[in-house]
Scaffold this active site. Structure first.
Site, mmCIF file in Angstrom:
data_model
loop_
_atom_site.group_PDB
_atom_site.id
_atom_site.type_symbol
_atom_site.label_atom_id
_atom_site.label_comp_id
_atom_site.label_asym_id
_atom_site.label_seq_id
_atom_site.Cartn_x
_atom_site.Cartn_y
_atom_site.Cartn_z
ATOM 1 N N GLY A 50 0.899 -0.979 -0.122
ATOM 2 C CA GLY A 50 0.003 -0.165 0.052
ATOM 3 C C GLY A 50 0.738 1.420 -0.014
ATOM 4 O O GLY A 50 1.915 1.229 -0.339
ATOM 5 N N HIS A 99 4.632 1.648 -7.884
ATOM 6 C CA HIS A 99 3.467 0.356 -7.744
ATOM 7 C C HIS A 99 2.797 0.486 -9.025
ATOM 8 O O HIS A 99 2.484 -0.596 -9.527
ATOM 9 C CB HIS A 99 2.833 0.642 -6.770
ATOM 10 C CG HIS A 99 3.273 0.649 -5.324
ATOM 11 N ND1 HIS A 99 3.624 1.788 -4.449
ATOM 12 C CD2 HIS A 99 3.921 -0.248 -4.646
ATOM 13 C CE1 HIS A 99 3.937 1.360 -3.365
ATOM 14 N NE2 HIS A 99 4.324 0.228 -3.393
HETATM 15 P P1 AMP Z 1 6.231 -2.247 -1.473
HETATM 16 O O1 AMP Z 1 4.798 -1.769 -1.268
HETATM 17 O O2 AMP Z 1 7.062 -1.360 -0.769
HETATM 18 O O3 AMP Z 1 6.101 -3.693 -0.816
HETATM 19 O O4 AMP Z 1 6.435 -2.437 -2.978
HETATM 20 C C1 AMP Z 1 5.553 -3.373 -3.751
HETATM 21 C C2 AMP Z 1 6.243 -3.477 -5.115
HETATM 22 O O5 AMP Z 1 6.488 -2.294 -5.752
HETATM 23 C C3 AMP Z 1 7.541 -4.350 -4.773
HETATM 24 O O6 AMP Z 1 7.916 -5.059 -5.812
HETATM 25 C C4 AMP Z 1 8.434 -3.000 -4.935
HETATM 26 O O7 AMP Z 1 9.996 -3.561 -5.673
HETATM 27 C C5 AMP Z 1 7.880 -2.174 -6.085
HETATM 28 N N1 AMP Z 1 8.378 -1.039 -6.134
HETATM 29 C C6 AMP Z 1 8.615 0.040 -4.995
HETATM 30 N N2 AMP Z 1 8.979 1.164 -5.250
HETATM 31 C C7 AMP Z 1 9.255 1.082 -6.831
HETATM 32 C C8 AMP Z 1 9.739 1.780 -7.579
HETATM 33 N N3 AMP Z 1 10.353 2.998 -7.153
HETATM 34 N N4 AMP Z 1 9.956 1.347 -8.878
HETATM 35 C C9 AMP Z 1 9.595 0.098 -9.161
HETATM 36 N N5 AMP Z 1 8.885 -0.728 -8.539
HETATM 37 C C10 AMP Z 1 8.666 -0.392 -7.071
#
Ligand code: AMP
Length: 293
Positions: free
Chosen positions: A31, A37
């Site tokens: 989230g 995301h």
């Molecule tokens: P999180 O909500 O932080 O667990 O992230 C969920 C997904 O979004 C994970 O696969 C992260 O690697 C991806 N994600 C988070 N930040 C970025 C970003 N700046 N660029 C690409 N993917 C991202």
């Protein structure tokens, strides 16, 4: 967009989707959604229908002294963003759905999970692989999408999928940055105005490394020294690690002559940020490098 709260209903819903011979995509998140995301959702939309996204702030991947309690939560806004992005179903379970009383089974990818992020955050990847394995079991998607922002995590999940013969293909998507270069992260919300400026030092350090690589530097120790020097020049920054590793095992390299990651973990004040640069020879044996930044 339908919001699903229970494992039982999510399983049934996904089973129906698969029975229709459709291509199911899963985008797991915690989230506090940002354009990083949304880029995963866009990619999933191009390749799958239906697209299922999840929001679950996974307590098992936070250490005792980490930010689980204050991790940003913005459920209503996230729902709107997902709806707009064309997510078909949102899986947003309560903690007790994922970890009912008596839960005691964990998935751990040995070796890869112990280095770098794993060394600084003991137990973190065990929490990540356990929850991702559960999500993949519940939804059984054809494709699951992860970001290269968390390069080691993406590598570990890809490895887990191979080791455990999962039918899901793990897709690793590009890292999305702010216009000034800061990697998008839900944790950027913790930064004060002054810290937000200071946080650019991660991007600048990676940019300097890229520049050195472009000018022929291949020696990892030399690159690491200049990364550290750059990070030390920022008063609000404290480096946790600045490493050059191979993109397969995430082990230190002497020379950049195969696919590698330049990895940074840096405290800006109390906020811990990570970032990376992926670099690979243009073709096998080639001196010329290609960057993914
Ligand atoms: P999180 O909500 O932080 O667990 O992230 C969920 C997904 O979004 C994970 O696969 C992260 O690697 C991806 N994600 C988070 N930040 C970025 C970003 N700046 N660029 C690409 N993917 C991202």
């Amino acid at each position: 967009m339908e919001t699903i709260r229970t494992v039982a209903w999510m399983k049934e819903h996904a089973r129906q989707a698969r029975a229709g011979n459709r291509i199911v995509g899963l985008v797991p998140t915690m989230g506090a959604l940002h354009a990083g995301h949304l880029s995963l959702i866009e990619r999933a939309k191009r390749e799958c229908s239906p697209v299922i996204a999840s929001i679950f702030v996974n307590p098992k991947q936070f250490g005792a002294n980490e930010d689980f309690a204050k991790y940003p939560r913005a459920f209503e806004i996230d729902m709107q963003k997902m709806e707009q992005a064309g997510v078909d179903s949102l899986f947003a379970p309560e903690e007790s759905e994922i970890y009912p009383n008596g839960f005691s089974t964990y998935v751990n990818v040995e070796g890869l999970s112990e280095r770098l992020e794993g060394r600084s955050r003991p137990g973190h990847f065990r929490g990540v692989t356990t929850v991702v394995m559960k999500l993949l079991q519940i939804v059984q998607p054809n494709f699951a999408y992860f970001g290269r922002k968390d390069a080691q995590q993406a590598r570990i999940i890809t490895h887990m999928a191979r080791d455990l013969n999962l039918d899901t293909e793990i897709v690793v998507c590009p890292l999305v940055r702010e216009p000034d270069g800061l990697a998008l992260s839900s944790r950027n919300a913790y930064l004060s105005k002054e810290e937000r400026k200071a946080a650019l030092v991660l991007y600048r350090a990676l940019e300097a490394a890229k520049n050195e690589l472009t000018h022929g530097v291949r020696d990892a120790a030399q690159l690491q020294t200049s990364l550290r020097r750059k990070l030390e020049s920022e008063r609000l920054a404290t480096a946790d690690y600045a490493e050059v590793v191979d993109a397969e095992r995430f082990e230190p390299v002497l020379k950049v002559n195969k696919p590698c990651y330049v990895l940074l973990a840096v405290f800006i004040g109390k906020t811990r940020l990570i970032d990376n640069l992926y670099v690979e020879p243009k073709s096998t044996g080639s001196e010329e490098l290609v960057f993914h930044f």
